[in-house]
Design a protein around this motif. Structure first.
Motif, PDB file in Angstrom:
ATOM      1  N   GLY A 120       0.792  -1.222   0.000  1.00 23.27           N
ATOM      2  CA  GLY A 120       0.000   0.000   0.000  1.00 23.27           C
ATOM      3  C   GLY A 120       0.825   1.272   0.000  1.00 23.27           C
ATOM      4  O   GLY A 120       0.359   2.321   0.466  1.00 23.27           O
ATOM      5  N   LEU A 121       2.038   1.207  -0.545  1.00 22.11           N
ATOM      6  CA  LEU A 121       2.928   2.368  -0.556  1.00 22.11           C
ATOM      7  C   LEU A 121       3.264   2.833  -1.975  1.00 22.11           C
ATOM      8  O   LEU A 121       4.255   3.544  -2.177  1.00 22.11           O
ATOM      9  CB  LEU A 121       4.222   2.050   0.200  1.00 22.11           C
ATOM     10  N   ALA A 122       2.460   2.429  -2.946  1.00 22.52           N
ATOM     11  CA  ALA A 122       2.664   2.936  -4.301  1.00 22.52           C
ATOM     12  C   ALA A 122       2.500   4.458  -4.294  1.00 22.52           C
ATOM     13  O   ALA A 122       1.570   4.990  -3.689  1.00 22.52           O
ATOM     14  CB  ALA A 122       1.663   2.299  -5.265  1.00 22.52           C
ATOM     15  N   GLY A 123       3.422   5.163  -4.939  1.00 22.12           N
ATOM     16  CA  GLY A 123       3.403   6.615  -4.941  1.00 22.12           C
ATOM     17  C   GLY A 123       4.326   7.235  -3.912  1.00 22.12           C
ATOM     18  O   GLY A 123       4.531   8.450  -3.892  1.00 22.12           O
ATOM     19  N   PHE A 124       4.902   6.396  -3.041  1.00 28.67           N
ATOM     20  CA  PHE A 124       5.818   6.883  -2.001  1.00 28.67           C
ATOM     21  C   PHE A 124       7.284   6.615  -2.363  1.00 28.67           C
ATOM     22  O   PHE A 124       8.167   6.853  -1.552  1.00 28.67           O
ATOM     23  CB  PHE A 124       5.507   6.202  -0.654  1.00 28.67           C
ATOM     24  N   GLU A 125       7.529   6.139  -3.575  1.00 27.45           N
ATOM     25  CA  GLU A 125       8.872   5.678  -3.942  1.00 27.45           C
ATOM     26  C   GLU A 125       9.956   6.732  -3.718  1.00 27.45           C
ATOM     27  O   GLU A 125      11.070   6.420  -3.284  1.00 27.45           O
ATOM     28  CB  GLU A 125       8.898   5.220  -5.407  1.00 27.45           C
ATOM     29  N   ALA A 126       9.653   7.990  -4.027  1.00 29.25           N
ATOM     30  CA  ALA A 126      10.676   9.041  -3.998  1.00 29.25           C
ATOM     31  C   ALA A 126      10.765   9.766  -2.653  1.00 29.25           C
ATOM     32  O   ALA A 126      11.594  10.663  -2.485  1.00 29.25           O
ATOM     33  CB  ALA A 126      10.414  10.047  -5.114  1.00 29.25           C
ATOM     34  N   ARG A 127       9.943   9.371  -1.700  1.00 29.28           N
ATOM     35  CA  ARG A 127       9.982  10.037  -0.400  1.00 29.28           C
ATOM     36  C   ARG A 127      11.129   9.488   0.462  1.00 29.28           C
ATOM     37  O   ARG A 127      11.643   8.399   0.213  1.00 29.28           O
ATOM     38  CB  ARG A 127       8.652   9.863   0.340  1.00 29.28           C
ATOM     39  N   TYR A 128      11.464  10.264   1.490  1.00 28.05           N
ATOM     40  CA  TYR A 128      12.501   9.859   2.435  1.00 28.05           C
ATOM     41  C   TYR A 128      11.843   9.453   3.759  1.00 28.05           C
ATOM     42  O   TYR A 128      10.717   9.871   4.056  1.00 28.05           O
ATOM     43  CB  TYR A 128      13.494  11.005   2.647  1.00 28.05           C
ATOM     44  N   PRO A 129      12.530   8.634   4.564  1.00 29.54           N
ATOM     45  CA  PRO A 129      11.932   8.159   5.827  1.00 29.54           C
ATOM     46  C   PRO A 129      11.385   9.279   6.702  1.00 29.54           C
ATOM     47  O   PRO A 129      10.338   9.104   7.348  1.00 29.54           O
ATOM     48  CB  PRO A 129      13.097   7.431   6.500  1.00 29.54           C
ATOM     49  N   ARG A 130      12.050  10.433   6.740  1.00 28.93           N
ATOM     50  CA  ARG A 130      11.588  11.544   7.592  1.00 28.93           C
ATOM     51  C   ARG A 130      10.242  12.097   7.152  1.00 28.93           C
ATOM     52  O   ARG A 130       9.574  12.801   7.910  1.00 28.93           O
ATOM     53  CB  ARG A 130      12.634  12.655   7.602  1.00 28.93           C
ATOM     54  N   GLU A 131       9.838  11.778   5.927  1.00 32.09           N
ATOM     55  CA  GLU A 131       8.568  12.281   5.393  1.00 32.09           C
ATOM     56  C   GLU A 131       7.432  11.288   5.595  1.00 32.09           C
ATOM     57  O   GLU A 131       6.320  11.519   5.109  1.00 32.09           O
ATOM     58  CB  GLU A 131       8.726  12.588   3.896  1.00 32.09           C
ATOM     59  N   LEU A 132       7.681  10.212   6.316  1.00 28.49           N
ATOM     60  CA  LEU A 132       6.684   9.161   6.499  1.00 28.49           C
ATOM     61  C   LEU A 132       6.174   9.119   7.926  1.00 28.49           C
ATOM     62  O   LEU A 132       6.866   9.515   8.866  1.00 28.49           O
ATOM     63  CB  LEU A 132       7.296   7.785   6.164  1.00 28.49           C
ATOM     64  N   SER A 133       4.956   8.611   8.081  1.00 31.28           N
ATOM     65  CA  SER A 133       4.418   8.360   9.422  1.00 31.28           C
ATOM     66  C   SER A 133       5.070   7.106   9.998  1.00 31.28           C
ATOM     67  O   SER A 133       5.767   6.358   9.292  1.00 31.28           O
ATOM     68  CB  SER A 133       2.902   8.159   9.347  1.00 31.28           C
ATOM     69  N   GLY A 134       4.821   6.852  11.300  1.00 27.26           N
ATOM     70  CA  GLY A 134       5.376   5.659  11.926  1.00 27.26           C
ATOM     71  C   GLY A 134       4.907   4.381  11.250  1.00 27.26           C
ATOM     72  O   GLY A 134       5.689   3.447  11.046  1.00 27.26           O
ATOM     73  N   GLY A 135       3.641   4.329  10.892  1.00 25.51           N
ATOM     74  CA  GLY A 135       3.118   3.138  10.230  1.00 25.51           C
ATOM     75  C   GLY A 135       3.716   2.936   8.854  1.00 25.51           C
ATOM     76  O   GLY A 135       3.993   1.800   8.435  1.00 25.51           O
ATOM     77  N   GLN A 136       3.939   4.024   8.124  1.00 25.24           N
ATOM     78  CA  GLN A 136       4.550   3.923   6.805  1.00 25.24           C
ATOM     79  C   GLN A 136       6.005   3.478   6.906  1.00 25.24           C
ATOM     80  O   GLN A 136       6.475   2.669   6.109  1.00 25.24           O
ATOM     81  CB  GLN A 136       4.436   5.265   6.083  1.00 25.24           C
ATOM     82  N   GLN A 137       6.720   3.980   7.909  1.00 25.61           N
ATOM     83  CA  GLN A 137       8.095   3.547   8.115  1.00 25.61           C
ATOM     84  C   GLN A 137       8.156   2.053   8.427  1.00 25.61           C
ATOM     85  O   GLN A 137       9.048   1.338   7.950  1.00 25.61           O
ATOM     86  CB  GLN A 137       8.732   4.344   9.258  1.00 25.61           C
ATOM     87  N   GLN A 138       7.188   1.593   9.211  1.00 24.81           N
ATOM     88  CA  GLN A 138       7.141   0.169   9.526  1.00 24.81           C
ATOM     89  C   GLN A 138       6.975  -0.662   8.262  1.00 24.81           C
ATOM     90  O   GLN A 138       7.653  -1.675   8.064  1.00 24.81           O
ATOM     91  CB  GLN A 138       5.979  -0.123  10.482  1.00 24.81           C
ATOM     92  N   ARG A 139       6.097  -0.221   7.367  1.00 25.80           N
ATOM     93  CA  ARG A 139       5.866  -0.970   6.129  1.00 25.80           C
ATOM     94  C   ARG A 139       7.089  -0.942   5.213  1.00 25.80           C
ATOM     95  O   ARG A 139       7.378  -1.915   4.521  1.00 25.80           O
ATOM     96  CB  ARG A 139       4.627  -0.433   5.413  1.00 25.80           C
ATOM     97  N   VAL A 140       7.809   0.184   5.207  1.00 19.52           N
ATOM     98  CA  VAL A 140       9.036   0.241   4.404  1.00 19.52           C
ATOM     99  C   VAL A 140      10.066  -0.751   4.948  1.00 19.52           C
ATOM    100  O   VAL A 140      10.727  -1.468   4.186  1.00 19.52           O
ATOM    101  CB  VAL A 140       9.617   1.670   4.389  1.00 19.52           C
ATOM    102  N   ALA A 141      10.208  -0.796   6.271  1.00 19.16           N
ATOM    103  CA  ALA A 141      11.148  -1.747   6.872  1.00 19.16           C
ATOM    104  C   ALA A 141      10.742  -3.188   6.546  1.00 19.16           C
ATOM    105  O   ALA A 141      11.597  -4.040   6.246  1.00 19.16           O
ATOM    106  CB  ALA A 141      11.205  -1.531   8.383  1.00 19.16           C
ATOM    107  N   LEU A 142       9.447  -3.477   6.608  1.00 20.56           N
ATOM    108  CA  LEU A 142       8.967  -4.806   6.233  1.00 20.56           C
ATOM    109  C   LEU A 142       9.224  -5.072   4.752  1.00 20.56           C
ATOM    110  O   LEU A 142       9.629  -6.173   4.371  1.00 20.56           O
ATOM    111  CB  LEU A 142       7.470  -4.920   6.526  1.00 20.56           C
ATOM    112  N   GLY A 143       9.001  -4.049   3.931  1.00 19.91           N
ATOM    113  CA  GLY A 143       9.236  -4.201   2.497  1.00 19.91           C
ATOM    114  C   GLY A 143      10.677  -4.531   2.189  1.00 19.91           C
ATOM    115  O   GLY A 143      10.969  -5.379   1.322  1.00 19.91           O
TER     116      GLY A 143
END
Length: 373
Positions: A120-143
């Motif tokens: 569920g993170l399509a469209g977030f490819e070019a963002r940096y970790p500091r621009e993400l919520s805690g839940g989004q950071q968790q999904r990136v780490a899982l990804g």
């Protein structure tokens, strides 16, 4: 099948653990410093055990007797570190593709974007970790962990970096992701609610040892010792003297009362008369009976006792009542004998704030007798 039998000595600490698990989610649960993260590091190949064996199916990761010790990159594992450990200077896509180094650039990008879309993170490819919520950071780490298509997923305190109000939501999301991907998973946590919601099987650690490894429902209802019961936060943990034991029931004497408990069919034991044993009664399984109503039907009520409510605590959706038996002697838990948990609606309908004297009934299947340590 994941099987692990390892020993590791560090300054002032010794890890000696053994457990097995099928293709399921396993939680290593216990207090801080129990050896849970060290076990995860041994699984990942980040720390070498002094001796033992680690295998996933027919793939041996480590075997001290055979001289086998696979490098971390050869174990086909995904590892989510405590706090996520995202690279702040890399984009979301670059973080997810980090473990794919050595593959063609087009393949890395395609794989990373496929993983991000599934999370569920399509469209977030070019963002940096500091621009993400805690839940989004968790999904990136899982990804990042899932992008390498691991045979085993390792999660070290996956929700420790999240504030309490967000933790429940992310716990549900994490559980959904783990099950959708269908990977065998080992997670480390000191939060029993997290272990129970995410895992199929729970391994209880303390002081570098495994105290119990069991399906989560068995652990909740049948801890193998008083130590395990205390670690998982069992309330109404009491002690009584055995009057009689048969394969079907165990009779106990407690606070001048005779209690009858079901003997566990999966862990049958026959303690001798007079043996002092721990037992527990779950607060939510104590039934209250009004004193001004007709006498209870013995066919539907067991272990009847009289007493009064000597205190209470509003928990929001439930009330915790502190109940003292009407018998001589000091109460078992300081100022009271039992905690009783009731829904708020029941508390209001039965007018418990007005009536303090009650009779209680406890089904014998709700009294769990523990072996003596």
């Amino acid at each position: 099948m994941l099987s692990l039998l390892i020993s590791k000595r560090l300054d002032g600490f010794a890890l000696d653990v053994r457990w097995e698990a099928g293709d399921q989610v396993v939680a290593l649960f216990g207090p801080n410093g129990a050896g849970k993260t060290l076990t995860l590091q041994c699984l990942a190949g980040l720390v070498r055990p002094d001796r033992g064996r680690i295998a996933l199916g027919d793939r041996v990761f480590f075997d001290s007797a055979a001289g086998v010790d696979l490098r971390p990159q050869d174990r086909r594992l995904g590892y989510v570190f405590q706090g996520y450990a995202l690279f702040p200077h890399l984009t979301v896509e670059e973080n997810v593709a980090f473990g794919l180094k050595g593959r063609p650039r087009t393949e890395r990008r395609t794989r990373a974007r496929m993983v991000l879309e599934r999370l569920g993170l399509a469209g977030f490819e070019a963002r940096y970790p500091r621009e993400l919520s805690g839940g989004q950071q968790q999904r990136v780490a899982l990804g990042r962990a899932l992008a390498v298509d691991p045979d085993l997923l390792l999660l070290d305190e996956p929700l420790s970096a999240v504030d309490a109000p967000l933790r429940r939501q992310l716990r549900e999301e994490l559980g959904r992701i783990i099950r959708e991907w269908g990977k065998a998973t080992v997670l480390v946590t000191h939060d029993l609610a997290e272990a129970y919601q995410l895992a199929d099987r729970i391994v209880v650690y303390e002081g570098g040892r495994v105290l119990q490894a069991a399906p989560k429902s068995e652990l909740l209802w049948q801890p193998t010792s008083e130590r395990v019961a205390r670690l998982i936060g069992v309330r109404n943990l009491l002690r009584g003297a055995v009057l009689k034991s048969t394969p079907e029931v165990i009779q106990l004497r407690w606070r001048e009362q005779t209690l009858e408990a079901v003997n566990s069919p999966s862990r049958l034991f026959l303690p001798p008369p007079g043996a002092a044993l721990p037992f527990f009664i779950r607060p939510e399984y104590v039934r209250l009976i009004r004193k001004d109503r007709p006498g209870p039907d013995a066919r539907h009520h067991m272990n009847l006792m009289d007493g009064e409510i000597v205190g209470e605590a509003d928990q929001g959706t439930t009330w915790t009542l502190f109940f003292r038996l009407s018998v001589p002697g000091d109460p078992s838990q300081g100022t009271y004998d039992l905690e009783i948990e009731v829904p708020k609606l029941v508390y209001e309908i039965l007018e418990m704030a007005r009536d303090r004297r009650w009779q209680i009934s406890i089904h014998r299947g709700s009294i769990q007798v523990l072996p003596s340590e």
